[in-house]
Motif scaffolding. Structure first.
Motif, PDB file in Angstrom:
ATOM      1  N   GLN A   1      23.655 158.338  14.889  1.00 47.10           N
ATOM      2  CA  GLN A   1      22.449 157.538  14.637  1.00 47.10           C
ATOM      3  C   GLN A   1      21.688 158.050  13.406  1.00 47.10           C
ATOM      4  N   ARG A   2      22.441 158.285  12.350  1.00 50.53           N
ATOM      5  CA  ARG A   2      21.850 158.756  11.101  1.00 50.53           C
ATOM      6  C   ARG A   2      21.171 157.598  10.367  1.00 50.53           C
ATOM      7  N   PRO A   3      20.118 157.868   9.635  1.00 47.93           N
ATOM      8  CA  PRO A   3      19.391 156.808   8.920  1.00 47.93           C
ATOM      9  C   PRO A   3      20.252 156.056   7.918  1.00 47.93           C
ATOM     10  N   THR A   4      21.247 156.731   7.340  1.00 48.95           N
ATOM     11  CA  THR A   4      22.091 156.084   6.325  1.00 48.95           C
ATOM     12  C   THR A   4      23.253 155.304   6.930  1.00 48.95           C
ATOM     13  N   ALA A   5      23.367 155.299   8.269  1.00 47.54           N
ATOM     14  CA  ALA A   5      24.492 154.615   8.919  1.00 47.54           C
ATOM     15  C   ALA A   5      24.558 153.122   8.594  1.00 47.54           C
ATOM     16  N   PRO A   6      23.447 152.363   8.644  1.00 49.27           N
ATOM     17  CA  PRO A   6      23.538 150.924   8.355  1.00 49.27           C
ATOM     18  C   PRO A   6      24.083 150.616   6.958  1.00 49.27           C
ATOM     19  N   MET A   7      23.615 151.359   5.957  1.00 43.18           N
ATOM     20  CA  MET A   7      24.052 151.102   4.582  1.00 43.18           C
ATOM     21  C   MET A   7      25.545 151.426   4.417  1.00 43.18           C
ATOM     22  N   LEU A   8      25.987 152.540   5.020  1.00 42.43           N
ATOM     23  CA  LEU A   8      27.389 152.938   4.910  1.00 42.43           C
ATOM     24  C   LEU A   8      28.285 151.944   5.650  1.00 42.43           C
ATOM     25  N   GLU A   9      27.859 151.493   6.828  1.00 40.50           N
ATOM     26  CA  GLU A   9      28.660 150.548   7.594  1.00 40.50           C
ATOM     27  C   GLU A   9      28.686 149.179   6.913  1.00 40.50           C
ATOM     28  N   LEU A  10      27.594 148.806   6.254  1.00 40.00           N
ATOM     29  CA  LEU A  10      27.584 147.561   5.476  1.00 40.00           C
ATOM     30  C   LEU A  10      28.639 147.620   4.380  1.00 40.00           C
ATOM     31  N   LEU A  11      28.691 148.745   3.660  1.00 39.25           N
ATOM     32  CA  LEU A  11      29.687 148.930   2.612  1.00 39.25           C
ATOM     33  C   LEU A  11      31.101 148.850   3.193  1.00 39.25           C
ATOM     34  N   ARG A  12      31.303 149.469   4.356  1.00 44.46           N
ATOM     35  CA  ARG A  12      32.625 149.455   4.984  1.00 44.46           C
ATOM     36  C   ARG A  12      33.043 148.041   5.391  1.00 44.46           C
ATOM     37  N   CYS A  13      32.102 147.268   5.935  1.00 46.33           N
ATOM     38  CA  CYS A  13      32.411 145.893   6.351  1.00 46.33           C
ATOM     39  C   CYS A  13      32.739 145.001   5.152  1.00 46.33           C
ATOM     40  N   VAL A  14      32.035 145.205   4.033  1.00 53.87           N
ATOM     41  CA  VAL A  14      32.340 144.459   2.804  1.00 53.87           C
ATOM     42  C   VAL A  14      33.762 144.778   2.344  1.00 53.87           C
ATOM     43  N   LEU A  15      34.099 146.068   2.345  1.00 53.59           N
ATOM     44  CA  LEU A  15      35.438 146.485   1.929  1.00 53.59           C
ATOM     45  C   LEU A  15      36.493 145.938   2.885  1.00 53.59           C
ATOM     46  N   MET A  16      36.192 145.955   4.176  1.00 57.25           N
ATOM     47  CA  MET A  16      37.132 145.442   5.166  1.00 57.25           C
ATOM     48  C   MET A  16      37.387 143.951   4.958  1.00 57.25           C
ATOM     49  N   MET A  17      36.334 143.203   4.672  1.00 56.27           N
ATOM     50  CA  MET A  17      36.475 141.766   4.424  1.00 56.27           C
ATOM     51  C   MET A  17      37.368 141.511   3.209  1.00 56.27           C
ATOM     52  N   MET A  18      37.206 142.314   2.162  1.00 58.64           N
ATOM     53  CA  MET A  18      38.029 142.163   0.961  1.00 58.64           C
ATOM     54  C   MET A  18      39.497 142.490   1.250  1.00 58.64           C
ATOM     55  N   LEU A  19      39.726 143.535   2.032  1.00 56.30           N
ATOM     56  CA  LEU A  19      41.101 143.914   2.377  1.00 56.30           C
ATOM     57  C   LEU A  19      41.773 142.822   3.202  1.00 56.30           C
TER      58      LEU A  19
END
Length: 476
Positions: free
Chosen positions: A415-433
């Motif tokens: 539950q780190r404060p930066t989790a939403p931003m990092l997971e957003l980046l991961r979901c964008v990358l996943m969508m592209m893949l």
């Protein structure tokens, strides 16, 4: 079956029926044989998990012919973990693990295997080099005597690998990963170190003077697989087998942080080495699991590397060179003026009432992490199965995606404060893949995977936006 009818032959309904029936019988034979081979493969896979294999079915002339038993065992790992969960619920009414810990252990298992995407394991690579250049004797690869000798020597070598990993601080920096869980279940077996393979290879090299690499490659895998099933509290006692084999009871002691458990029971498949060299301890008081000093995090890179930072700080703390070397070459508890392995009396007292670190977090996020974790496990498995057909750039890109995903999942659990931003980046990358075919959707699907990822992306986008608004308000 192929049947040719000559122009002059009859083509009566009876003949056509016979031809159709023959083809159907042949098809049934092929289908039955395929099913039989699947059953044989399944039973062999299960037996491999317990080292119940014969020399005839696991001897190979060339190391390239040795199956990747550990990689092939992933479905068995998952299946046995589910069985353990069901048994524990039926037996005690409570699960033996929490979502946070299981996901972190599986993440550690994934990250520990990533280097083998790019090269052979370090242990087998160095072994082959010594064999090719220095071997003195060539034992026959297809001899049962060679097979059983390798079984004993690999296990004996593992005992010393394991013992030194506990008694030398710079090796403990890698091995502590495996002991960082405060639970003890089958998933704990998967919590492996990324860096330990870069030191353990030394202990197996004497074997390379006589035992062919293909034989070593078989047993180094079976020895590791055997140790999976002993990470459980479901099995309590195995009677006379406790005298010879490493069992769940013996290994529970090894994972304990009670004073009587420290530096005990190093065996791999056999416990006889501990009995011979004075490191055996039977299970006594309730075992409390985990590191002596808890780390209280589920972030995978911190778990893998935090001890190296601690080691560096301790190394710089001392001025005398002998004390600096002592930090590296003596035990984790060592201090100047103390025995080589430190004073176990200084280990924090254990009462048996300690509770594992398990912070509360929303059920919806637990479900989310489990779903994405299973999807990631599929990506990991597909990558290993198809890596020889992919370019190095593609393998590198998918490796980066997996490492990013493991980090993001750890951030969510913590539950780190930066989790939403990092997971957003991961979901964008996943969508592209997904869009460009680097990832394939698992089947069957109850919800289209792209729709699920889109919903995930929207959720984390909103979370990130609300965080940015909150930060802006604080700064104005």
């Amino acid at each position: 079956m192929t049947v040719r009818v000559s122009p002059g032959s009859s083509n009566s309904p009876e003949d056509r029926f016979s031809i159709t029936l023959g083809r159907g019988i042949d098809g049934l034979k092929v289908h039955t044989m395929a099913q039989f081979m699947d059953i044989v493969s399944l039973t062999k896979g299960i037996r491999s998990m317990f080292y119940i294999v014969t020399p005839n079915e696991s001897s190979f002339e060339n190391v390239e012919d040795v199956p990747p038993y550990v990689q092939q065992a992933t479905p068995f790992f998952m299946g046995l973990m589910v069985v353990e969960l069901v048994v524990s619920l039926l037996k005690d009414g409570t699960p033996l693990a929490c979502v946070s810990d299981v996901v972190t252990s599986v993440s550690a298992g994934i990250i520990s295997r990533m280097p083998t995407l790019f090269a052979r394991g370090f242990e087998i690579t160095t072994y082959i080099y010594v064999w090719d250049n220095l071997h003195l004797l060539e034992l026959p690869w297809d001899s049962a005597w060679t097979w059983w000798l390798a079984f004993l020597v690999v296990d004996f070598s593992y005992y010393w690998v394991h013992r030194f990993a506990h008694e030398l601080n710079f090796l403990w920096a890698a091995h502590q990963v495996h002991h960082s869980s405060e639970y003890y279940n089958l998933s704990t077996a998967l919590r492996q170190s990324l860096t330990q393979q870069f030191s353990s290879w030394v202990f197996y090299l004497p074997m390379a003077l006589a035992v062919p690499p293909s034989v070593f490659a078989v047993h180094i895998q079976f020895n590791l697989l055997y140790q999976f099933w002993i990470h459980t509290e479901v099995i309590r006692d195995l009677g006379p087998l406790e005298w010879v084999l490493n069992t769940p009871s013996h290994h529970r002691v090894h994972h304990g942080r009670n004073e009587y458990c420290i530096d005990k029971n190093y065996g791999g498949a056999l416990i006889i080495w501990d009995r011979l060299f004075g490191t055996f301890a039977p299970e006594g008081n309730k075992v409390v699991y985990g590191l002596v000093h808890k780390i209280n995090t589920f972030e995978i890179f911190h778990i893998q590397f935090h001890y190296y930072k601690y080691l560096w700080r301790r190394f710089n703390r001392y001025k005398k060179i002998f004390n600096k070397l002592g930090v590296l070459w003596k035990g984790p508890s060592w201090k100047p003026g103390k025995p080589r392995l430190g004073d176990h009396a200084e280990v924090p007292e254990v009462t048996g009432e300690e509770l594992p670190f398990n912070p509360s977090w929303p059920l919806a996020l637990k479900v989310y992490v489990c779903i994405h974790g299973l999807m990631l496990l599929g990506v990991y498995q597909d990558l290993f199965e198809s890596r020889l057909m992919l370019s190095q750039l593609t393998v590198l890109m998918m490796t980066g995606y997996i490492l990013l995903s493991l980090t993001s999942i750890g951030f969510i659990i913590d539950q780190r404060p930066t989790a939403p931003m990092l997971e957003l980046l991961r979901c964008v990358l996943m969508m592209m893949l997904l869009r460009y075919g680097y990832m394939t959707a698992p089947a069957p699907q109850f919800v289209p995977i792209e729709a699920f990822v889109s919903i995930s992306l929207l959720y984390w986008g909103l979370q990130t936006f609300s965080q940015l608004i909150a930060v802006k308000k604080k700064t104005t």
